[in-house]
Write a protein that holds these residues in place. Structure first.
Motif, PDB file in Angstrom:
ATOM      1  N   TRP A  28       0.826  -1.205   0.000  1.00  0.00           N
ATOM      2  CA  TRP A  28       0.000   0.000   0.000  1.00  0.00           C
ATOM      3  C   TRP A  28       0.858   1.250   0.000  1.00  0.00           C
ATOM      4  O   TRP A  28       1.962   1.267   0.528  1.00  0.00           O
ATOM      5  CB  TRP A  28      -0.867   0.053   1.258  1.00  0.00           C
ATOM      6  CG  TRP A  28      -1.865  -1.034   1.403  1.00  0.00           C
ATOM      7  CD1 TRP A  28      -2.419  -1.793   0.408  1.00  0.00           C
ATOM      8  CD2 TRP A  28      -2.449  -1.495   2.610  1.00  0.00           C
ATOM      9  NE1 TRP A  28      -3.307  -2.687   0.934  1.00  0.00           N
ATOM     10  CE2 TRP A  28      -3.346  -2.521   2.302  1.00  0.00           C
ATOM     11  CE3 TRP A  28      -2.303  -1.124   3.936  1.00  0.00           C
ATOM     12  CZ2 TRP A  28      -4.100  -3.185   3.247  1.00  0.00           C
ATOM     13  CZ3 TRP A  28      -3.047  -1.790   4.884  1.00  0.00           C
ATOM     14  CH2 TRP A  28      -3.937  -2.799   4.548  1.00  0.00           C
ATOM     15  N   ASP A  29       0.294   2.343  -0.556  1.00  0.00           N
ATOM     16  CA  ASP A  29       0.843   3.673  -0.352  1.00  0.00           C
ATOM     17  C   ASP A  29       0.292   4.172   0.977  1.00  0.00           C
ATOM     18  O   ASP A  29      -0.843   3.871   1.335  1.00  0.00           O
ATOM     19  CB  ASP A  29       0.387   4.630  -1.465  1.00  0.00           C
ATOM     20  CG  ASP A  29       1.062   4.334  -2.802  1.00  0.00           C
ATOM     21  OD1 ASP A  29       2.229   3.919  -2.795  1.00  0.00           O
ATOM     22  OD2 ASP A  29       0.414   4.532  -3.837  1.00  0.00           O
ATOM     23  N   LEU A  30       1.068   4.946   1.709  1.00  0.00           N
ATOM     24  CA  LEU A  30       0.611   5.509   2.976  1.00  0.00           C
ATOM     25  C   LEU A  30       0.556   7.038   2.868  1.00  0.00           C
ATOM     26  O   LEU A  30       1.362   7.654   2.170  1.00  0.00           O
ATOM     27  CB  LEU A  30       1.533   5.106   4.122  1.00  0.00           C
ATOM     28  CG  LEU A  30       1.591   3.617   4.434  1.00  0.00           C
ATOM     29  CD1 LEU A  30       2.521   3.361   5.608  1.00  0.00           C
ATOM     30  CD2 LEU A  30       0.215   3.049   4.699  1.00  0.00           C
ATOM     31  N   PHE A  31      -0.427   7.620   3.550  1.00  0.00           N
ATOM     32  CA  PHE A  31      -0.678   9.049   3.491  1.00  0.00           C
ATOM     33  C   PHE A  31      -0.755   9.607   4.908  1.00  0.00           C
ATOM     34  O   PHE A  31      -1.072   8.895   5.844  1.00  0.00           O
ATOM     35  CB  PHE A  31      -2.018   9.317   2.778  1.00  0.00           C
ATOM     36  CG  PHE A  31      -2.039   8.803   1.368  1.00  0.00           C
ATOM     37  CD1 PHE A  31      -1.766   9.650   0.310  1.00  0.00           C
ATOM     38  CD2 PHE A  31      -2.325   7.476   1.096  1.00  0.00           C
ATOM     39  CE1 PHE A  31      -1.785   9.180  -0.992  1.00  0.00           C
ATOM     40  CE2 PHE A  31      -2.339   6.991  -0.206  1.00  0.00           C
ATOM     41  CZ  PHE A  31      -2.069   7.858  -1.251  1.00  0.00           C
ATOM     42  N   ASN A  32      -0.532  10.938   5.036  1.00  0.00           N
ATOM     43  CA  ASN A  32      -0.726  11.568   6.334  1.00  0.00           C
ATOM     44  C   ASN A  32      -2.192  11.960   6.475  1.00  0.00           C
ATOM     45  O   ASN A  32      -2.998  11.705   5.583  1.00  0.00           O
ATOM     46  CB  ASN A  32       0.228  12.754   6.536  1.00  0.00           C
ATOM     47  CG  ASN A  32      -0.055  13.910   5.606  1.00  0.00           C
ATOM     48  OD1 ASN A  32      -1.110  14.011   4.988  1.00  0.00           O
ATOM     49  ND2 ASN A  32       0.920  14.800   5.484  1.00  0.00           N
ATOM     50  N   LEU A  52      -0.095   7.682  10.096  1.00  0.00           N
ATOM     51  CA  LEU A  52      -0.151   7.355   8.671  1.00  0.00           C
ATOM     52  C   LEU A  52      -1.391   6.518   8.394  1.00  0.00           C
ATOM     53  O   LEU A  52      -1.878   5.795   9.270  1.00  0.00           O
ATOM     54  CB  LEU A  52       1.103   6.605   8.233  1.00  0.00           C
ATOM     55  CG  LEU A  52       2.413   7.364   8.333  1.00  0.00           C
ATOM     56  CD1 LEU A  52       3.570   6.504   7.851  1.00  0.00           C
ATOM     57  CD2 LEU A  52       2.355   8.664   7.552  1.00  0.00           C
ATOM     58  N   TYR A  53      -1.895   6.604   7.160  1.00  0.00           N
ATOM     59  CA  TYR A  53      -3.149   5.942   6.786  1.00  0.00           C
ATOM     60  C   TYR A  53      -3.035   5.398   5.373  1.00  0.00           C
ATOM     61  O   TYR A  53      -2.222   5.868   4.582  1.00  0.00           O
ATOM     62  CB  TYR A  53      -4.308   6.953   6.843  1.00  0.00           C
ATOM     63  CG  TYR A  53      -4.402   7.671   8.157  1.00  0.00           C
ATOM     64  CD1 TYR A  53      -5.178   7.160   9.189  1.00  0.00           C
ATOM     65  CD2 TYR A  53      -3.706   8.853   8.387  1.00  0.00           C
ATOM     66  CE1 TYR A  53      -5.251   7.811  10.416  1.00  0.00           C
ATOM     67  CE2 TYR A  53      -3.776   9.509   9.609  1.00  0.00           C
ATOM     68  CZ  TYR A  53      -4.545   8.990  10.611  1.00  0.00           C
ATOM     69  OH  TYR A  53      -4.619   9.627  11.818  1.00  0.00           O
ATOM     70  N   HIS A  54      -3.873   4.413   5.054  1.00  0.00           N
ATOM     71  CA  HIS A  54      -4.016   3.989   3.660  1.00  0.00           C
ATOM     72  C   HIS A  54      -5.464   4.254   3.256  1.00  0.00           C
ATOM     73  O   HIS A  54      -6.359   4.295   4.092  1.00  0.00           O
ATOM     74  CB  HIS A  54      -3.613   2.528   3.461  1.00  0.00           C
ATOM     75  CG  HIS A  54      -4.566   1.542   4.059  1.00  0.00           C
ATOM     76  ND1 HIS A  54      -4.546   1.234   5.389  1.00  0.00           N
ATOM     77  CD2 HIS A  54      -5.554   0.807   3.516  1.00  0.00           C
ATOM     78  CE1 HIS A  54      -5.493   0.343   5.652  1.00  0.00           C
ATOM     79  NE2 HIS A  54      -6.120   0.067   4.528  1.00  0.00           N
TER      80      HIS A  54
END
Length: 91
Positions: A28-32, A52-54
Motif C-alpha cells: 500500500w501507499d501511505l498518506f498523512n 499514517l493511513y491507507h
C-alpha cells in the motif's frame, strides 16, 4: 539432465510459483492525515505507523431507479457494498 513436468522444466515451474507468491503480496501507499502521500511499499498485514493511513473505498452501487446492486459473495451470503484499497503506485 533436464526434468520436464507437464511440458515445463522444473526451472520454469519454480519461477511460475515464485511469481504467484510475489503477486499475492499486497503493498500500500501511505498518506498523512491531510491525504498527502508519505511513502509506498507498506506490506499489507504489517502495523501501520501512528499518524499514517491507507486509502479505503466503500461504495454502494445504485441504478437510475434507486435499485441497489446485490452481490452474492458466497453461497447463502449477500452484500450490497463494493470496497477496495489503493495499491502501491496505483493512485
Amino acid at each position: 539432465m533436464r526434468i520436464i513436468i507437464g511440458g515445463m522444466s522444473v526451472e520454469a515451474l519454480a519461477m511460475r510459483e515464485v511469481t504467484r507468491i510475489m503477486s499475492s503480496v499486497e503493498y500500500w501507499d501511505l498518506f498523512n492525515r491531510n491525504r498527502v502521500w508519505v511513502r509506498n511499499h507498506h506490506k499489507r498485514g504489517n502495523r501501520i505507523p501512528d499518524g499514517l493511513y491507507h486509502i479505503v473505498v466503500h461504495s454502494w452501487v445504485m441504478d437510475y431507479y434507486g435499485n441497489f446492486l446485490i452481490l452474492q459473495r458466497q453461497k447463502g451470503r449477500t452484500d450490497v457494498t463494493v470496497r477496495g484499497r489503493d495499491r502501491c503506485g496505483i493512485l
